[in-house]
Design an enzyme around this catalytic site. Structure first.
Site, PDB file in Angstrom:
ATOM      1  N   SER A 269     -45.355  34.927  10.662  1.00  0.00           N
ATOM      2  CA  SER A 269     -45.620  36.314  11.048  1.00  0.00           C
ATOM      3  C   SER A 269     -45.997  37.156   9.834  1.00  0.00           C
ATOM      4  CB  SER A 269     -44.352  36.915  11.666  1.00  0.00           C
ATOM      5  OG  SER A 269     -43.342  36.943  10.673  1.00  0.00           O
ATOM      6  N   CYS A 270     -46.059  36.525   8.651  1.00  0.00           N
ATOM      7  CA  CYS A 270     -46.311  37.332   7.451  1.00  0.00           C
ATOM      8  C   CYS A 270     -47.643  37.060   6.777  1.00  0.00           C
ATOM      9  CB  CYS A 270     -45.156  37.148   6.476  1.00  0.00           C
ATOM     10  SG  CYS A 270     -43.619  37.729   7.172  1.00  0.00           S
ATOM     11  N   PHE A 271     -47.804  35.831   6.243  1.00  0.00           N
ATOM     12  CA  PHE A 271     -49.031  35.577   5.487  1.00  0.00           C
ATOM     13  C   PHE A 271     -50.298  35.980   6.247  1.00  0.00           C
ATOM     14  CE2 PHE A 271     -47.557  32.124   2.228  1.00  0.00           C
ATOM     15  CZ  PHE A 271     -46.680  33.048   1.692  1.00  0.00           C
TER      16      PHE A 271
END
Ligand code: UDX
Length: 442
Positions: A269-271
């Site tokens: 859910s970040c990079f």
């Protein structure tokens, strides 16, 4: 200190709430969903994180954590509010600040009635400029008060890795603590919360704190795509990327423990979200983010390498049973957001393969994503027994154990994460991998 965590039922918020409660603070964990709030108050964690359930139960037992839907009351009873709401991507990849704005309105309205000094700290990942240009104006408008005078504002990005979030929050030695502050009074109050945490503290501006988060994630994501690009070149050259990586790490300027494990690409859910958001923000500011765009492009295509390899070894996959080992975006979590497994499964299905999937913890999410398009196996051996070939997509430790492949029907293994040593396989197998020189026949 008394703390309110807005977005406290989410991945970051719940981790922050539970950890600070276990540090002795009284924490109000604010969520909008009654059922989620009730589950937290009953000690039922909403996310899969090692140690979370135990720490949640401890905090509830010590009456140090209360989950609530009443934001106003939580702000009233706390000295600091952490904003931990989601900032997902819009269709075009730009950041969605709707929840940030909503939280700022709610906190602003609560501050209007509140006496005494209060610090609002943005912990959600927001593009540089958001705290100054969106959060502060909304807080001032709905509170009728002045930031830096009547209330304080900070931006303290989180550096939590899924599967290690509790550890990363409680032991920030490897990540440090970044405090962006509107003014010294805001930062000093926030710093009191992190007293006793073992990690170097950097106090900086709000904008720098926001950018530090993006720069870190973009840097790490770029390393992954760099590793994958070099691995793809090694494969064509007939050399083994793992050996090349060992040689790179001999250079102390590169060293070990970098994000240089080649595989089927990064997810989570970040990079993906953060790099896309930074690209969009850069373009809006008329800066060409060429390297960031290239890192995304490599990552976009990397999962399909695994499909190319299995077709190279097995030939046409049409009508063949392919077992996909691992669907989570990485081990230690059940999260499948942007997971490479999604592209790999859909590509195999579009080639006419019959796909079975196994994951030790993410099958629930897999069922929500793939529905009845694939077969689900509760045990890895069962997935393998009937398979003509398999693709290791997530590097769960159990997939590194050669014995699980013993009864495989088709004896073709594509190692998308380079965790299996082909020399340990029984005879009769054909093994290929990302960044691997050639097909090995055992
Ligand atoms: C990341 C950052 O590490 C963390 O600091 C930040 O707060 C949130 O984003 P996370 O997304 O949980 O954490 O996972 P991480 O362990 O960083 O891996 C990210 C992705 O890169 C995973 O899909 C992983 O499989 C992939 N990866 C990582 C590689 O493909 N190769 C590597 O060498 C390292």
């Amino acid at each position: 200190m008394n703390i309110s965590v807005v977005g406290g039922t989410g991945y970051v918020g719940l981790t922050v709430a539970v950890c600070l409660a276990n540090k002795g603070h009284l924490v109000f964990c604010v969520g909008r969903n009654e059922e989620k709030v009730s589950k937290i108050n009953r000690g039922i964690p909403l996310i899969y994180e090692e140690n979370l359930e135990k720490l949640l139960k401890d905090a509830l037992e010590k009456k140090k954590l209360v989950a609530t839907t009443n934001l106003k009351d939580a702000v009233e009873k706390s000295d600091v509010s952490f904003v931990c709401v989601g900032t997902q991507s819009m269709e075009d990849g730009s950041i969605n600040l709707r929840q940030i704005e909503g939280a700022s309105v709610g906190i602003g309205e609560a501050l209007r009635e509140k006496e005494g000094y209060h610090v609002v700290t943005v912990k959600s990942t927001v593009v540089p400029g958001t705290t100054k240009d969106l959060v502060i104006p909304v807080l001032e408008r709905f509170s009728g008060k002045k930031a830096g005078v009547d209330f304080g504002v900070c931006m303290a990005p989180e550096f939590l890795r899924e599967g290690r979030a509790i550890n990363d929050f409680l032991f920030p030695k490897d990540t440090g603590i970044v405090i962006g502050e509107l003014d010294a009074r805001s930062g000093s109050l926030l710093l009191r919360i992190f007293k006793g945490f073992d990690g170097e503290v950097l106090r900086t501006s709000l904008g720098c704190a926001e950018m530090i988060k993006y720069a870190r994630n973009a840097y790490l994501a770029k390393d992954v795509s760099f590793a994958n690009e070099i691995a793809n070149i090694c494969q064509k050259m007939g050399v083994d990327y793992l050996e090349v990586k060992k040689g790179m790490e001999l250079d102390s300027r590169i060293g070990k423990g970098r994000f240089l494990d080649a595989g089927v690409g990064f997810g989570g859910s970040c990079f993906p979200k953060d790099v896309h958001a930074l690209v969009k923000k850069s373009v809006q500011m008329d800066v060409k983010p060429r390297m960031l765009e290239a890192a995304l492009k490599v990552n976009e295509e990397q999962p399909f390498i695994a499909v190319k390899l299995i077709k190279q070894v097995l030939g046409d996959v049409k009508g063949k049973r392919i077992a996909v080992l691992g669907t989570a975006f990485k081990p230690g979590t059940d999260d499948m957001r942007e997971a490479p497994s999604i592209k790999i499964v859909n590509a195999l299905l579009s080639e006419g393969a019959e796909v079975s999937v196994y994951d030790p913890v993410a099958l629930g999410n897999a069922k929500r994503i793939f529905g009845d398009k694939v077969l689900y196996e509760e045990r890895v051996e069962k997935a393998l027994n009937k398979a003509d070939g398999c693709v290791i997509v997530t590097e769960w430790a159990e997939f590194a154990e050669p014995s699980i492949y013993g009864n495989m029907q088709g004896k073709v293994i594509i190692d998308g994460r380079r965790i299996l040593n082909p020399k340990k396989l029984p005879p009769g197998f054909r093994y290929h991998a990302v960044g691997f020189s050639n097909v090995v026949e055992t």
